[in-house]
Design a protein around this motif. Structure first.
Motif, PDB file in Angstrom:
ATOM      1  N   SER A 213       0.804  -1.166   0.051  1.00 52.62           N
ATOM      2  CA  SER A 213      -0.070   0.098  -0.072  1.00 52.62           C
ATOM      3  C   SER A 213       0.838   1.299  -0.056  1.00 52.62           C
ATOM      4  N   LYS A 214       2.020   1.116   0.640  1.00 54.20           N
ATOM      5  CA  LYS A 214       2.951   2.163   0.552  1.00 54.20           C
ATOM      6  C   LYS A 214       3.437   2.625  -0.873  1.00 54.20           C
ATOM      7  N   ILE A 215       3.858   1.785  -1.552  1.00 51.70           N
ATOM      8  CA  ILE A 215       4.125   1.991  -2.878  1.00 51.70           C
ATOM      9  C   ILE A 215       3.034   2.194  -3.661  1.00 51.70           C
ATOM     10  N   LEU A 216       2.035   1.581  -3.832  1.00 52.89           N
ATOM     11  CA  LEU A 216       0.821   2.009  -4.327  1.00 52.89           C
ATOM     12  C   LEU A 216       0.402   3.705  -4.176  1.00 52.89           C
ATOM     13  N   ARG A 217       0.348   3.891  -2.788  1.00 52.09           N
ATOM     14  CA  ARG A 217       0.222   5.236  -2.670  1.00 52.09           C
ATOM     15  C   ARG A 217       1.249   6.158  -3.037  1.00 52.09           C
ATOM     16  N   GLU A 218       2.398   5.889  -3.228  1.00 51.06           N
ATOM     17  CA  GLU A 218       3.527   6.770  -3.703  1.00 51.06           C
ATOM     18  C   GLU A 218       3.246   6.843  -5.273  1.00 51.06           C
ATOM     19  N   LYS A 219       2.825   5.726  -5.796  1.00 51.55           N
ATOM     20  CA  LYS A 219       2.380   5.959  -7.199  1.00 51.55           C
ATOM     21  C   LYS A 219       1.141   6.765  -7.650  1.00 51.55           C
ATOM     22  N   SER A 220       0.321   6.447  -6.954  1.00 49.66           N
ATOM     23  CA  SER A 220      -1.223   7.049  -7.073  1.00 49.66           C
ATOM     24  C   SER A 220      -1.195   8.433  -6.482  1.00 49.66           C
ATOM     25  N   LYS A 221      -0.658   8.666  -5.460  1.00 49.33           N
ATOM     26  CA  LYS A 221      -1.071   9.962  -4.645  1.00 49.33           C
ATOM     27  C   LYS A 221       0.288  10.444  -4.253  1.00 49.33           C
ATOM     28  N   PRO A 222       1.196  10.817  -5.265  1.00 47.74           N
ATOM     29  CA  PRO A 222       2.601  11.267  -4.634  1.00 47.74           C
ATOM     30  C   PRO A 222       2.425  12.415  -3.992  1.00 47.74           C
ATOM     31  N   ILE A 223       3.641  12.742  -3.141  1.00 50.53           N
ATOM     32  CA  ILE A 223       3.553  13.590  -1.933  1.00 50.53           C
ATOM     33  C   ILE A 223       4.752  14.822  -2.694  1.00 50.53           C
ATOM     34  N   VAL A 224       4.238  16.180  -2.834  1.00 49.95           N
ATOM     35  CA  VAL A 224       5.298  17.081  -3.171  1.00 49.95           C
ATOM     36  C   VAL A 224       5.420  18.154  -1.830  1.00 49.95           C
ATOM     37  N   ILE A 225       6.592  18.286  -1.473  1.00 50.46           N
ATOM     38  CA  ILE A 225       6.667  19.055  -0.383  1.00 50.46           C
ATOM     39  C   ILE A 225       7.085  20.198  -0.816  1.00 50.46           C
ATOM     40  N   THR A 226       6.525  21.405   0.021  1.00 54.44           N
ATOM     41  CA  THR A 226       6.276  22.840  -0.289  1.00 54.44           C
ATOM     42  C   THR A 226       6.872  23.538   1.315  1.00 54.44           C
ATOM     43  N   ALA A 227       7.968  23.847   1.114  1.00 53.75           N
ATOM     44  CA  ALA A 227       8.710  24.720   2.332  1.00 53.75           C
ATOM     45  C   ALA A 227       8.149  26.063   2.104  1.00 53.75           C
ATOM     46  N   ASN A 228       7.034  26.097   2.982  1.00 51.70           N
ATOM     47  CA  ASN A 228       6.179  27.305   3.145  1.00 51.70           C
ATOM     48  C   ASN A 228       6.657  28.412   4.373  1.00 51.70           C
ATOM     49  N   LYS A 229       6.370  29.399   4.149  1.00 51.87           N
ATOM     50  CA  LYS A 229       6.921  30.636   5.117  1.00 51.87           C
ATOM     51  C   LYS A 229       8.360  30.866   5.104  1.00 51.87           C
ATOM     52  N   ILE A 230       8.737  30.609   3.744  1.00 51.88           N
ATOM     53  CA  ILE A 230      10.070  31.026   3.673  1.00 51.88           C
ATOM     54  C   ILE A 230      10.587  32.308   3.751  1.00 51.88           C
ATOM     55  N   ASP A 231       9.252  33.432   3.769  1.00 50.67           N
ATOM     56  CA  ASP A 231       9.953  34.696   4.040  1.00 50.67           C
ATOM     57  C   ASP A 231      10.326  34.874   5.467  1.00 50.67           C
ATOM     58  N   ARG A 232      10.057  33.996   6.422  1.00 47.89           N
ATOM     59  CA  ARG A 232      10.323  34.158   7.716  1.00 47.89           C
ATOM     60  C   ARG A 232      11.867  34.087   7.862  1.00 47.89           C
ATOM     61  N   GLU A 233      12.361  34.683   8.910  1.00 45.00           N
ATOM     62  CA  GLU A 233      13.885  35.120   9.077  1.00 45.00           C
ATOM     63  C   GLU A 233      14.741  33.972   8.728  1.00 45.00           C
ATOM     64  N   ASN A 234      14.457  32.719   9.271  1.00 45.35           N
ATOM     65  CA  ASN A 234      15.537  31.709   9.351  1.00 45.35           C
ATOM     66  C   ASN A 234      15.020  30.802   8.138  1.00 45.35           C
ATOM     67  N   GLY A 235      14.240  30.981   7.448  1.00 46.27           N
ATOM     68  CA  GLY A 235      13.589  30.260   6.392  1.00 46.27           C
ATOM     69  C   GLY A 235      14.469  29.655   5.269  1.00 46.27           C
ATOM     70  N   MET A 236      15.586  30.493   4.790  1.00 46.83           N
ATOM     71  CA  MET A 236      16.543  29.853   4.067  1.00 46.83           C
ATOM     72  C   MET A 236      17.572  29.089   4.616  1.00 46.83           C
ATOM     73  N   GLU A 237      17.881  29.268   5.788  1.00 43.60           N
ATOM     74  CA  GLU A 237      18.666  28.465   6.611  1.00 43.60           C
ATOM     75  C   GLU A 237      18.152  27.058   6.859  1.00 43.60           C
ATOM     76  N   ASN A 238      16.979  27.167   7.343  1.00 43.87           N
ATOM     77  CA  ASN A 238      16.268  25.906   7.473  1.00 43.87           C
ATOM     78  C   ASN A 238      15.986  25.017   6.311  1.00 43.87           C
ATOM     79  N   LEU A 239      15.769  25.817   5.331  1.00 49.16           N
ATOM     80  CA  LEU A 239      15.710  25.076   3.761  1.00 49.16           C
ATOM     81  C   LEU A 239      16.981  24.434   3.489  1.00 49.16           C
ATOM     82  N   ASN A 240      17.910  24.987   3.542  1.00 46.29           N
ATOM     83  CA  ASN A 240      19.249  24.418   3.366  1.00 46.29           C
ATOM     84  C   ASN A 240      19.402  23.136   4.162  1.00 46.29           C
ATOM     85  N   ARG A 241      19.372  23.337   5.468  1.00 47.05           N
ATOM     86  CA  ARG A 241      19.420  22.017   6.464  1.00 47.05           C
ATOM     87  C   ARG A 241      18.496  21.087   6.010  1.00 47.05           C
TER      88      ARG A 241
END
Ligand SMILES: Nc1nc2c(ncn2[C@@H]2O[C@H](COP(=O)(O)OP(=O)(O)OP(=O)(O)O)[C@@H](O)[C@H]2O)c(=O)[nH]1
Ligand SMILES: [Mg+2]
Length: 403
Positions: A213-241
């Motif tokens: 079910s994990k693999i079928l989920r990955e194929k049928s409902k892939p998850i895309v990661i959105t790093a939101n609130k990048i405008d906040r002070e430490n956004g960029m640093e956290n993104l790199n980490r």
């Protein structure tokens, strides 16, 4: 068929703000966790360079719209309640509400990249939460939800009847999962990837089923990661980490910045094309000092380093790279690039990479036409295209029928 993109994430990550920014909807947004309970629907537009400029024509889009050579094609978006760790055991609002996403083609996971929300979405000191943990817990909850769907309505009974009647497992499973937008190919590929035997699924262990079910989920409902609130002070640093720890693509985003830009544009206070690297203030007088500073910050701290606010980028990446779509323009007149009524480039269709002309006609145009379909003509080269022709991105095609 229009795609459905689901927005998921923990409470207060910015899911409703993302929806409102992408779709100009009025979903309630607030710092308080669990602001959203009932799902909010919207229509967003993915963006692709239109062929009108290359052809030097003024188009009259019908199923989409075009601004300055950018074609915007609609997709449905659904924003649901916040998900917390152990939601499958009933924590927070539980995970039943995810069932609203059963027909989603992809999921956008909105994370708070500033790390200033605890697991339940409550405000904590900036940086105290590791966004990596959010990625891991959410994926786990989504996989558990998906397994529950697979198992519900008595999985054992399903297996027994399958064994007794000697039916084809893939066909039966496909029927069983027909409400979930899963195709036969995804089932076949999952069987191949997991090495599980379709001839004897009653011998699968619980962990086999979890893996399946994990693999079928990955194929049928892939998850895309959105790093939101990048405008906040430490956004960029956290993104790199985070990028050092997590190797899949992560798209930086400020849903709030896009929300302001889209709203001001709607109010005719700025000129702005979603996903572009600039905007133009039409009249300074219509903004107060704070708003002007906010706009300057959006340009300097978000658009300049990241090229755009990220909302459009996430949608486009999901549809073109994750769902593997290309864009095709069917027309009737190969000289004017128009339909029978003279509308130039009226429709822009999304189709999966690798689609053959024959299947495109059957799925997208009309089954009636498909019955009489003889061949296609490439409007650029005026060459004939056979039914086995594989469609290319930005193809402009006339379908020729026997009638
Ligand atoms: N700085 C900043 N704040 C944001 C951004 N996106 C959302 N927010 C803020 O985060 C808070 C939560 O936003 P919502 O959109 O209501 O969050 P949600 O994920 O829908 O929350 P629930 O419905 O409770 O699950 C609000 O105060 C928003 O203004 C962003 O990109 N930057
Ligand atoms: Mg919400």
């Amino acid at each position: 068929m229009t795609f459905l993109i689901g927005i998921v994430g923990k409470p207060s990550a910015g899911k409703s703000t993302f929806l409102n920014a992408a779709c100009l909807t009025n979903a309630k947004m607030s710092e308080l966790p669990f602001t959203t309970i009932e799902p909010n629907k919207g229509v967003a537009y993915i963006k692709t360079k239109c062929v009108c400029q290359e052809l030097n024509v003024d188009d009259n889009p019908k199923n989409s719209y075009c601004v300055n050579g950018n074609r915007f094609i609609p997709v449905n978006v659904l924003d649901v309640a916040g998900l917390v760790p152990d939601a499958h055991k009933g924590k927070g609002l539980g995970n039943q509400f995810l069932n609203d996403l059963i027909r989603a083609d992809a999921l956008l996971h909105i994370i708070d990249i500033s790390g200033s929300l605890d697991k339940m979405g409550k405000r904590i000191k900036m940086g105290e939460n590791d966004p990596y943990d959010d990625i891991i817990f959410l994926e786990k909850e989504i996989n558990l939800w998906f397994k529950q769907i697979l198992e519900r309505e008595d999985w054992d009974k399903f297996l027994k009847s399958h064994a007794r009647e000697n039916k084809k497992f893939i066909e039966e499973l496909h029927k069983r999962l027909s409400g979930i937008k899963i195709n036969r190919n995804q089932i076949t590929e999952t069987l191949k990837n997991t090495g599980l035997n379709e001839l004897n699924p009653s011998l699968w262990s619980d962990s086999d089923l979890s893996n399946f079910s994990k693999i079928l989920r990955e194929k049928s409902k892939p998850i895309v990661i959105t790093a939101n609130k990048i405008d906040r002070e430490n956004g960029m640093e956290n993104l790199n980490r985070l990028r050092n720890k997590y190797t899949e693509k992560i798209i930086p985003c400020s849903a709030l910045a896009e929300y302001f830009l889209r709203t001001y544009h709607q109010e005719k206070k700025i000129e702005y094309i979603p996903g572009s690297d600039s905007f133009k203030i039409l009249d300074d007088e219509r903004f107060n000092q704070k708003e002007l500073e906010g706009l300057k910050n959006i340009q300097d701290k978000i658009i300049n380093p990241f090229k755009e606010t990220g909302v459009q980028a996430v949608l486009d990446f999901t549809v073109f790279s994750i769902l593997n779509q290309i864009c095709v323009y069917p027309i009737a007149d190969i000289n004017k690039f128009s339909d029978n009524k003279g509308n130039i480039l009226p429709d822009a269709f999304l189709v999966k990479k690798g689609t053959l002309l024959r299947d495109f006609v059957r799925e997208k145009i009309h089954t009636e036409i498909a019955d009489h379909f003889i061949f296609g003509i490439d409007a650029r080269s005026k060459r004939r295209l056979g039914e086995n022709y594989e469609l290319k991105h930005n193809d402009i095609i006339k379908i020729v029928t026997a009638k």
